[in-house]
Design an enzyme around this catalytic site. Structure first.
Site, PDB file in Angstrom:
ATOM      1  N   GLU A  26      -1.354  -1.371  -5.485  1.00  0.00           N
ATOM      2  CA  GLU A  26      -2.533  -0.533  -6.204  1.00  0.00           C
ATOM      3  C   GLU A  26      -1.973   0.197  -7.560  1.00  0.00           C
ATOM      4  O   GLU A  26      -1.112   0.412  -7.429  1.00  0.00           O
ATOM      5  CB  GLU A  26      -3.075  -0.081  -5.212  1.00  0.00           C
ATOM      6  CG  GLU A  26      -2.231   1.171  -4.526  1.00  0.00           C
ATOM      7  CD  GLU A  26      -2.849   1.880  -3.296  1.00  0.00           C
ATOM      8  OE1 GLU A  26      -3.964   1.919  -3.048  1.00  0.00           O
ATOM      9  OE2 GLU A  26      -2.179   2.170  -2.432  1.00  0.00           O
ATOM     10  N   CYS A  76     -13.661  -9.652   7.470  1.00  0.00           N
ATOM     11  CA  CYS A  76     -15.158 -10.268   7.049  1.00  0.00           C
ATOM     12  C   CYS A  76     -15.518  -9.989   5.448  1.00  0.00           C
ATOM     13  O   CYS A  76     -16.583 -10.493   5.047  1.00  0.00           O
ATOM     14  CB  CYS A  76     -16.049  -9.842   8.075  1.00  0.00           C
ATOM     15  SG  CYS A  76     -16.578  -7.999   8.096  1.00  0.00           S
ATOM     16  N   CYS A  96     -12.819  -4.678   4.729  1.00  0.00           N
ATOM     17  CA  CYS A  96     -12.481  -5.257   5.805  1.00  0.00           C
ATOM     18  C   CYS A  96     -11.771  -6.662   5.470  1.00  0.00           C
ATOM     19  O   CYS A  96     -12.629  -7.510   4.939  1.00  0.00           O
ATOM     20  CB  CYS A  96     -13.583  -5.542   6.761  1.00  0.00           C
ATOM     21  SG  CYS A  96     -13.184  -6.541   8.343  1.00  0.00           S
ATOM     22  N   ASP A 156       0.940  -1.104   0.210  1.00  0.00           N
ATOM     23  CA  ASP A 156      -0.125  -0.019  -0.148  1.00  0.00           C
ATOM     24  C   ASP A 156       0.966   1.222  -0.098  1.00  0.00           C
ATOM     25  O   ASP A 156       1.837   1.397   0.875  1.00  0.00           O
ATOM     26  CB  ASP A 156      -0.835  -0.164   1.251  1.00  0.00           C
ATOM     27  CG  ASP A 156      -1.765   1.348   1.281  1.00  0.00           C
ATOM     28  OD1 ASP A 156      -2.932   1.392   0.473  1.00  0.00           O
ATOM     29  OD2 ASP A 156      -1.634   2.379   2.095  1.00  0.00           O
ATOM     30  N   ASP A 183      -3.773   1.566   6.342  1.00  0.00           N
ATOM     31  CA  ASP A 183      -2.711   1.217   5.430  1.00  0.00           C
ATOM     32  C   ASP A 183      -2.396  -0.272   5.649  1.00  0.00           C
ATOM     33  O   ASP A 183      -2.235  -1.068   4.673  1.00  0.00           O
ATOM     34  CB  ASP A 183      -1.491   1.890   5.777  1.00  0.00           C
ATOM     35  CG  ASP A 183      -1.802   3.406   5.569  1.00  0.00           C
ATOM     36  OD1 ASP A 183      -2.632   3.885   4.843  1.00  0.00           O
ATOM     37  OD2 ASP A 183      -0.780   4.388   6.096  1.00  0.00           O
ATOM     38  N   CYS A 187     -17.661  -7.020  12.003  1.00  0.00           N
ATOM     39  CA  CYS A 187     -17.064  -7.907  12.928  1.00  0.00           C
ATOM     40  C   CYS A 187     -16.173  -7.238  13.952  1.00  0.00           C
ATOM     41  O   CYS A 187     -15.808  -7.784  14.807  1.00  0.00           O
ATOM     42  CB  CYS A 187     -16.083  -8.631  11.956  1.00  0.00           C
ATOM     43  SG  CYS A 187     -14.602  -7.727  11.694  1.00  0.00           S
TER      44      CYS A 187
HETATM   45 ZN   LIG Z   1     -15.025  -6.869   9.285  1.00  0.00          ZN
END
Ligand SMILES: [Zn+2]
Length: 368
Positions: A238, A293, A290, A151, A319, A312
């Protein structure tokens, strides 16, 4: 030579071919230089015009150089006219009886093809030697980690996640300090009277500082990219759309941080050492997902450094989370499969639908 060519060019006359010899009568100093150096200049001019006629948009017509800019000449090795004495640290050049004392960066084997001697605008001389050699590359090391996600940040230079965990690489302190000194020298030069002796001194100091920063930054970027390529088989970054971002307010710090150079280094080193370099589509929401999850945080603002996943409850460092998501892309098997959202953001910033795509990561599909 360039002047004659340009005159003919402006009058739309046909450019005739001529050799540098015809100038020696009028300009006796040309005899001091070896003839191959002059030949190379002729070849360079001819190539520049040829390129220009072939593609006028990409190649502007050749222009004169400014005296203060970098100057250089190239000469070829004929019958051992160019030699390096590694023991004594001497470089032998055509037309020079004695060797020139050099600071040698590394030894090399192979046949010397040519040498380019240049003088930078901070008054330093460099010799770049082109050698024909058998073993082209450095040794390839076995990667310790299968993949890594990188990142690119503003606060830290990069945040990296690989098989062994995450770490942050800071902007080097010496670079930040050097940039501070650069700004001071710029102010000092602007206060000097134009074309005065003091302004010339200040200009030289500034040029030296610029050269120092360029060298130091390249050194940092080369070492970091080499270490990352050595350690990982797949490298995922990226697509920050450097050119697009440079037009925005972030411009200064991005151009300074050398991201685009860093990505270029990673890319060609990956090719050299047989690694895979993946640049994900810039609509891949690496920061918003995330990693635990797969929830996509639409409310994440650009200045949010940390965030809680509402689903979650995980506390994310922005980062680190982004680099983990990129790392998952590198593994080719996103362990986190989003339930409701597609892994690929299907909207462009202006709200228009965009074709979901992920460069070089065709396997990235949504499983439910
Ligand atoms: Zn999550």
């Amino acid at each position: 030579m360039l002047d004659e060519k340009l005159c003919a060019y402006k009058k739309k006359e046909r450019l005739k071919r001529f050799t540098p010899t015809k100038y020696k009568e009028e300009f006796p100093f040309l005899r001091e230089v070896d003839s191959l150096a002059l030949c190379n200049v002729q070849l360079q001019i001819e190539k520049a015009f040829k390129d220009h006629f072939r593609n006028r948009k990409q190649f502007k017509h050749p222009k004169f150089k400014k005296k203060r800019e970098k100057q250089s000449y190239t000469t070829n090795n004929v019958h051992n006219s160019i030699r390096v004495d590694f023991e004594k640290g001497l470089l032998y050049l055509p037309k020079l009886r004695e060797g020139v004392k050099i600071e040698l960066h590394r030894r090399f084997d192979g046949k010397i093809k040519s040498v380019t001697v240049s003088r930078t605008n901070d008054g330093k001389y460099y010799a770049s030697i082109l050698v024909e050699t058998e073993n082209l590359r450095n040794k390839v090391v076995e990667p310790k980690s299968k993949a890594c996600g990188i990142d690119l940040g503003l606060e830290h230079f990069v945040t990296v996640t690989n098989d062994f965990g995450s770490y942050k690489v800071e902007h080097p302190k010496y670079l930040l300090k050097a940039e501070e000194r650069l700004r001071r020298l710029q102010r000092s030069l602007s206060r000097k009277q134009k074309d005065s002796k003091n302004s010339e001194k200040a200009r030289l100091r500034l040029a030296r500082q610029h050269a120092y920063i360029t060298n130091a930054r390249n050194d940092f970027l080369h070492k970091l990219s080499k270490a990352i390529i050595d350690e990982n088989q797949v490298v995922v970054v990226e697509d920050i759309n450097v050119k697009g971002l440079l037009k925005t307010r972030l411009a200064k710090s991005i151009s300074d941080s050398g991201w685009s150079k860093f990505l270029t280094y990673l890319k060609y080193k990956a090719e050299w050492y047989g690694r895979t370099f993946i640049q994900v589509d810039r609509f891949f929401p690496s920061s918003k997902l995330c990693h635990r999850c797969g929830h996509k945080n639409e409310d994440l603002a650009p200045h949010d450094r940390t965030w809680y996943c509402p689903r979650c409850g995980e506390n994310h460092d922005r980062d680190v989370n982004a680099s983990i998501n990129l790392y998952f892309v590198g593994l080719g098997r996103p362990e986190v499969t989003p339930v409701e959202q597609s892994l690929v953001d299907d909207r462009s910033p202006n709200g228009l639908p965009k074709k979901p795509s992920c460069n070089e990561t065709g396997s990235l599909t949504t499983k439910c």
